[in-house]
Design a protein around this motif. Structure first.
Motif, mmCIF file in Angstrom:
data_model
loop_
_atom_site.group_PDB
_atom_site.id
_atom_site.type_symbol
_atom_site.label_atom_id
_atom_site.label_comp_id
_atom_site.label_asym_id
_atom_site.label_seq_id
_atom_site.Cartn_x
_atom_site.Cartn_y
_atom_site.Cartn_z
ATOM 1 N N ASP A 577 0.617 -1.511 -0.106
ATOM 2 C CA ASP A 577 0.106 -0.066 0.252
ATOM 3 C C ASP A 577 1.308 1.107 -0.084
ATOM 4 O O ASP A 577 0.732 1.844 -0.523
ATOM 5 C CB ASP A 577 -1.054 -0.105 1.498
ATOM 6 C CG ASP A 577 -2.341 -1.310 1.097
ATOM 7 O OD1 ASP A 577 -2.671 -1.218 0.165
ATOM 8 O OD2 ASP A 577 -2.354 -1.851 2.368
ATOM 9 N N GLU A 643 -9.236 4.198 6.058
ATOM 10 C CA GLU A 643 -8.215 3.713 5.945
ATOM 11 C C GLU A 643 -6.584 3.764 6.457
ATOM 12 O O GLU A 643 -6.499 5.009 6.117
ATOM 13 C CB GLU A 643 -7.994 2.648 5.146
ATOM 14 C CG GLU A 643 -7.571 0.909 5.389
ATOM 15 C CD GLU A 643 -6.846 0.553 4.525
ATOM 16 O OE1 GLU A 643 -6.759 -0.939 4.391
ATOM 17 O OE2 GLU A 643 -7.742 0.560 3.158
ATOM 18 N N LEU A 645 -3.749 3.168 6.864
ATOM 19 C CA LEU A 645 -2.333 1.913 5.573
ATOM 20 C C LEU A 645 -1.380 1.338 6.864
ATOM 21 O O LEU A 645 -1.199 -0.301 6.925
ATOM 22 C CB LEU A 645 -1.972 2.521 4.973
ATOM 23 C CG LEU A 645 -2.515 3.444 3.478
ATOM 24 C CD1 LEU A 645 -1.866 3.744 2.948
ATOM 25 C CD2 LEU A 645 -3.157 2.137 3.531
ATOM 26 N N ARG A 648 -4.346 -1.179 8.847
ATOM 27 C CA ARG A 648 -5.165 -1.804 7.759
ATOM 28 C C ARG A 648 -6.262 -1.496 8.977
ATOM 29 O O ARG A 648 -7.774 -2.199 7.967
ATOM 30 C CB ARG A 648 -4.717 -3.202 7.770
ATOM 31 C CG ARG A 648 -3.206 -3.151 6.614
ATOM 32 C CD ARG A 648 -3.116 -3.917 5.490
ATOM 33 N NE ARG A 648 -2.248 -3.746 4.879
ATOM 34 C CZ ARG A 648 -1.068 -5.207 4.516
ATOM 35 N NH1 ARG A 648 -1.102 -6.179 3.982
ATOM 36 N NH2 ARG A 648 0.235 -4.466 3.927
#
Length: 674
Positions: A577, A643, A645, A648
């Motif tokens: 990500d 979100e 990251l 998560r």
């Protein structure tokens, strides 16, 4: 017939009067709704944006043959108007020309862009046997309808040496603020502000100097021929240009609703105006490793191979486009045996066998062994180092513990050719070049007598270096001039050395907060080697995210030895990500810039329906960060999901939500919009 004759003479006389009246004021329009009112009988002009006066009594000047000459000195001048179209845009060029009794001609050129919200200006002096080391393309008074009490002046360093910082200074009456090449003077509340900066860097070093004289009046001076030891590192005054015509740097002047947009516009304009000589990089965003982070002088072939093994076996997902660089920094000559480069070639071959790209380091314009005397013979030719040293007065240019080499000297160039040839034979695919500022130092006398200024010498040296590299390597600049290096390298480190602590993170992000716009001047800007070492996990995350925010990720731990940094690297550097965010290689924007010598604690990257927001706590205590959607340019009702990251996990935030960060903690939020 008699009546018609008189009527014709009357019409001609009326036209003559009208032409002369209009010649006293030129109304020059630029951008969407901006105007320059040039008063030709006075040699000064005012600038209006949306009907409001923003620049007052502006003029141009120069010091030529020790005489100060100004556009205000002349009562008569000719005006030429012509259409132009260049790499930046299109519009009308107004050239105002005046001549004095001494035979000097002063020529101002104003480029009024119809498709850009700025104009550019330069000044030229023509005559016989001219000499000048001071030109002033723009002097005047910035004005504001209210006052400058909430305005900030941005200091941009000439380079990234000596752990220098960018600085955002609140304006104070009587205090002079000087910036190198460019500044932004902006309202810290509504972000409105001025951007003033140079567009060419081949001849002059330029200072942008402002001083608040009254609450609504700010003196502005743009000086081509600026040196200051604390800023430009020079020990002597700027070199003299000598010719029958001498032209200042070209200066951009714009007023923007958001100073951040103004700085990005400036960087893009510089890149269009100064076309890169180095090849435009078509490969993926650089990620990898550099040995200076921890290993430093302990580098050896065995240790370097162990690092390669770790990246090949344990960090397989730390790639962008299946590319990762392993770069040997200073002390790679531990592997050199005389002129035998075989161990370095072994390293490069070993990298390639593991599908990794080998990199090398060098400082092409410095002599680190100068204390051993002048008679040492330099590699590649017949010259001694003493012959190649940059001359300053009765001595030489010493800085950072090294002595500068004259970039115009054939011995310096032979040495560059020899070294680069060996690097290419070894198979290196990346080179980190360092201490480039030494090539830009003003000198009493360069070997090439046609070169008289530091920036001219820098151009000679960098062009020769690129000729030798022949586009065979990714070119990364470490310590280097901030603006002048855009033509010559694909990657530039945004700050000086940064290592592992949260204070290193803050230092790096000070440069991103105030210099992120260089992401449009270079293919990539870089946060320097990310070191994890024995710091807390929070500090490790913050240091990693400081690189993601900058746009690339180069690690720096000693992965030839065991420690917690290995497990942390495996987790952090392979977070897909995060790697996805830097695929485009572009830096985040600061949410706010008025942080003095500190850094913004919020950075935003706009990817359309996805917004990435990085939050930082630089303190060793808890801190809360307010999420102001209006500041972020996000509509509250448009947020679909948020979100974290790093964990998560989905989180709920609304306008003015406060997020608590632990000591030294940083997080990356992915905000998905409807």
């Amino acid at each position: 017939m008699k009546f018609r004759f008189k009527r014709m003479h009357y019409c001609a006389a009326l036209c003559f009067i009208l032409l002369n009246l209009t010649s006293y004021a030129q109304k020059i329009r630029f951008g969407a709704n901006s105007l320059i009112d040039y008063q030709t009988e006075k040699g000064i002009f005012n600038v209006y944006v949306d009907g409001e006066l923003v620049l007052k009594d502006a003029f141009s000047a120069g010091r030529v043959n020790k005489v100060f000459i100004s556009s205000k000195d002349f009562k008569k001048r000719t005006t030429q108007k012509s259409q132009f179209k260049n790499s930046v845009g299109k519009g009308l060029c107004y050239r105002f020309t005046a001549k004095n009794e001494a035979g000097l001609t002063l020529e101002q050129s104003v480029y009024a862009y119809t498709d850009q919200n700025f104009f550019t200006i330069d000044v030229k002096v023509l005559g016989a046997d001219l000499s000048s080391n001071e030109m002033f393309p723009l002097k005047g008074e910035l004005v504001t309808k209210q006052d400058f009490s909430d305005f900030t002046s941005l200091f941009v360093p000439f380079d990234n040496d000596t752990f220098i910082s960018y600085q955002a200074n609140l304006l104070k009456i009587g205090k002079e603020n000087t910036s190198s090449e460019v500044t932004a003077i902006y309202n810290r509340i509504n972000r409105n502000g001025f951007v003033i900066g140079t567009l060419d860097h081949d001849q002059w070093k330029t200072g942008v100097i402002s001083k608040l004289q009254a609450p609504t009046l700010l003196d502005l001076t743009v000086q081509s021929g600026f040196t200051n030891e604390e800023i430009t590192r020079d020990k002597i005054a700027h070199g003299f240009l000598k010719d029958s015509s001498i032209t200042s740097s070209k200066v951009l002047f714009g007023y923007f609703n958001d100073w951040r947009l103004g700085m990005e516009t400036y960087a893009k304009t510089v890149r269009k105006n100064e076309k890169p000589i180095v090849a435009d990089w078509k490969g993926p965003s650089p990620v990898g490793w550099n040995s200076w982070g921890v290993m430093q002088e302990k580098i050896s072939l065995d240790k370097a191979k162990k690092v390669v093994d770790f990246f090949a076996d344990e960090l397989k997902q730390f790639r962008i486009g299946d590319v990762c660089y392993i770069d040997l920094d200073s002390y790679w000559d531990n592997m050199l045996k005389g002129d035998d480069y075989s161990l370095l070639k072994q390293f490069a071959d070993y990298c390639k066998s593991k599908n990794l790209k080998p990199g090398i380091y060098w400082a092409p314009f410095t002599d680190w062994g100068f204390k051993d005397g002048p008679d040492r013979k330099a590699k590649g030719g017949q010259y001694t180092y003493g012959e190649m040293w940059t001359k300053v007065g009765n001595g030489f240019y010493d800085f950072d513990g090294a002595r500068a080499l004259d970039p115009t000297h054939p011995g310096t160039q032979m040495r560059i050719k020899d070294m680069i040839s060996n690097f290419k034979k070894c198979g290196f695919e990346m080179i980190k070049i360092d201490f480039l500022g030494h090539a830009a130092a003003e000198s009493t006398q360069f070997y090439d007598s046609k070169i008289t200024t530091g920036m001219q010498a820098y151009k000679v040296g960098m062009e020769y270096l690129l000729k030798c590299l022949d586009n065979k390597m990714l070119v990364y600049a470490a310590i280097s001039p901030s603006l002048a290096s855009g033509k010559y390298v694909q990657v530039r480190r945004i700050a000086c050395d940064a290592f592992k602590s949260i204070k290193d993170t803050e230092y790096t992000l000070n440069s991103v907060t105030n210099g992120w716009w260089q992401t449009y001047l270079y293919n990539y800007i870089d946060a320097d080697h990310v070191v994890l070492a024995d710091e807390s996990e929070a500090a490790n995350v913050a240091r990693t995210l400081s690189a993601i925010v900058t746009g690339t990720l180069i690690s720096g731990d000693d992965f030839s030895s065991d420690g917690q940094w290995k497990a942390r690297a495996t987790k952090l550097f392979q977070n897909q990500d995060l790697l996805k965010i830097i695929e485009d290689g572009k830096a985040f924007r600061p949410v706010e810039g008025n942080k003095g010598k500190s850094a913004s604690n919020q950075f935003l990257k706009d990817k359309g329906k996805v917004q990435y927001l990085a939050l930082f706590n630089y303190e060793n205590k808890n801190a809360s960060v307010k999420i102001d959607f209006q500041q972020l340019g996000i509509k509250d009702q448009s947020v679909l999901a948020v979100e974290n990251l790093m964990t998560r996990k989905q989180i709920d935030i609304v306008h003015n939500s406060e997020i608590l960060l632990q000591p030294a903690e940083a997080i990356m939020l992915k905000i998905t919009l409807k």
